[in-house]
Design a protein around this motif. Sequence first.
Motif, mmCIF file in Angstrom:
data_model
loop_
_atom_site.group_PDB
_atom_site.id
_atom_site.type_symbol
_atom_site.label_atom_id
_atom_site.label_comp_id
_atom_site.label_asym_id
_atom_site.label_seq_id
_atom_site.Cartn_x
_atom_site.Cartn_y
_atom_site.Cartn_z
ATOM 1 N N THR A 30 2.905 9.257 1.334
ATOM 2 C CA THR A 30 2.885 8.883 2.745
ATOM 3 C C THR A 30 1.601 8.166 3.106
ATOM 4 O O THR A 30 0.505 8.599 2.768
ATOM 5 C CB THR A 30 3.033 10.132 3.637
ATOM 6 N N SER A 31 1.749 7.043 3.813
ATOM 7 C CA SER A 31 0.590 6.294 4.270
ATOM 8 C C SER A 31 -0.207 7.135 5.245
ATOM 9 O O SER A 31 0.348 7.911 6.023
ATOM 10 C CB SER A 31 1.049 4.998 4.950
ATOM 11 N N ARG A 66 11.220 -4.545 3.186
ATOM 12 C CA ARG A 66 10.646 -3.435 3.949
ATOM 13 C C ARG A 66 9.169 -3.285 3.575
ATOM 14 O O ARG A 66 8.830 -2.801 2.490
ATOM 15 C CB ARG A 66 11.406 -2.145 3.655
ATOM 16 N N ARG A 118 7.015 -1.233 4.630
ATOM 17 C CA ARG A 118 6.622 0.173 4.433
ATOM 18 C C ARG A 118 6.972 0.628 3.017
ATOM 19 O O ARG A 118 6.201 1.346 2.379
ATOM 20 C CB ARG A 118 7.307 1.065 5.456
ATOM 21 N N HIS A 158 4.449 -0.828 0.627
ATOM 22 C CA HIS A 158 3.163 -0.136 0.757
ATOM 23 C C HIS A 158 3.192 1.218 0.064
ATOM 24 O O HIS A 158 2.241 1.585 -0.634
ATOM 25 C CB HIS A 158 2.820 0.039 2.232
ATOM 26 N N MET A 159 4.280 1.965 0.247
ATOM 27 C CA MET A 159 4.377 3.291 -0.367
ATOM 28 C C MET A 159 4.400 3.175 -1.890
ATOM 29 O O MET A 159 3.747 3.953 -2.587
ATOM 30 C CB MET A 159 5.639 3.998 0.126
ATOM 31 N N GLN A 203 -2.482 -4.420 1.073
ATOM 32 C CA GLN A 203 -1.937 -3.066 1.201
ATOM 33 C C GLN A 203 -2.900 -2.118 1.915
ATOM 34 O O GLN A 203 -2.723 -0.898 1.888
ATOM 35 C CB GLN A 203 -1.558 -2.510 -0.175
#
Length: 219
Positions: free
Chosen positions: A15-16, A53, A55, A58-59, A138
């Motif tokens: 989780t960011s 996406r 997100r 990034h994850m 990122q």
Amino acid sequence: MNPAAILTQLGDKATSGKALPPVDQWHPAHCGEMDLVICADGRWMHEGTPIGRARLVHMLSRVLRREPDGSYCLVTPAEKVTIQVEDRPFLAVDCSRVESDSAPAELGEAEPGQTEPGQTEPGQTEPRPDVWQLVTDQGDVVRLEGETCLTLSETPDGLWLPEVPVRFGLAARLHRNLYYRLLESAETHEQEDGSLTLGFMSGGRFQILGQLAADEVEV
């Protein structure tokens, strides 16, 4: 396996906003390759299709590491899969200068360079060298100081451009826009062979942006 399945395995570990997962401490079995490519321009392609996406990208970037043999893997506590990286997995897209006694200043507000010590009164300490920090696509923040510095390496196009270490063996290539921004304020150092080195000071060290061979230098 698909990218979303990796995140399902991890739960909230990727989780960011939380500390980076300790992927350097995970040693699971290797489970083959995934058809996932990080392009030189920063796009992540799964089975030939861009991952739209942000997100998800990034994850996934938070569980990426480079292996001793130079390959790149997405790693969970249970397994790891190899992916392909065209150049470097990250791009450095922005920068700011952190002065010794002030908040970060945007590029252009002050010329990059090492703070000149000057004369100090008894009992006073000399100013610390300015430090530039880079931000990746990122969200990683990398301070150019100590052993963390820019180096030149060859791109898939055959150009020699700067990169900076980020984490877990991963590096970021300077994005073209940021590269040219920094070049506008670069210093030049002449070498003994007549070549020129372009760069700037950060953390008391010269950060290289490029080189011109002696026969390329205009007289």
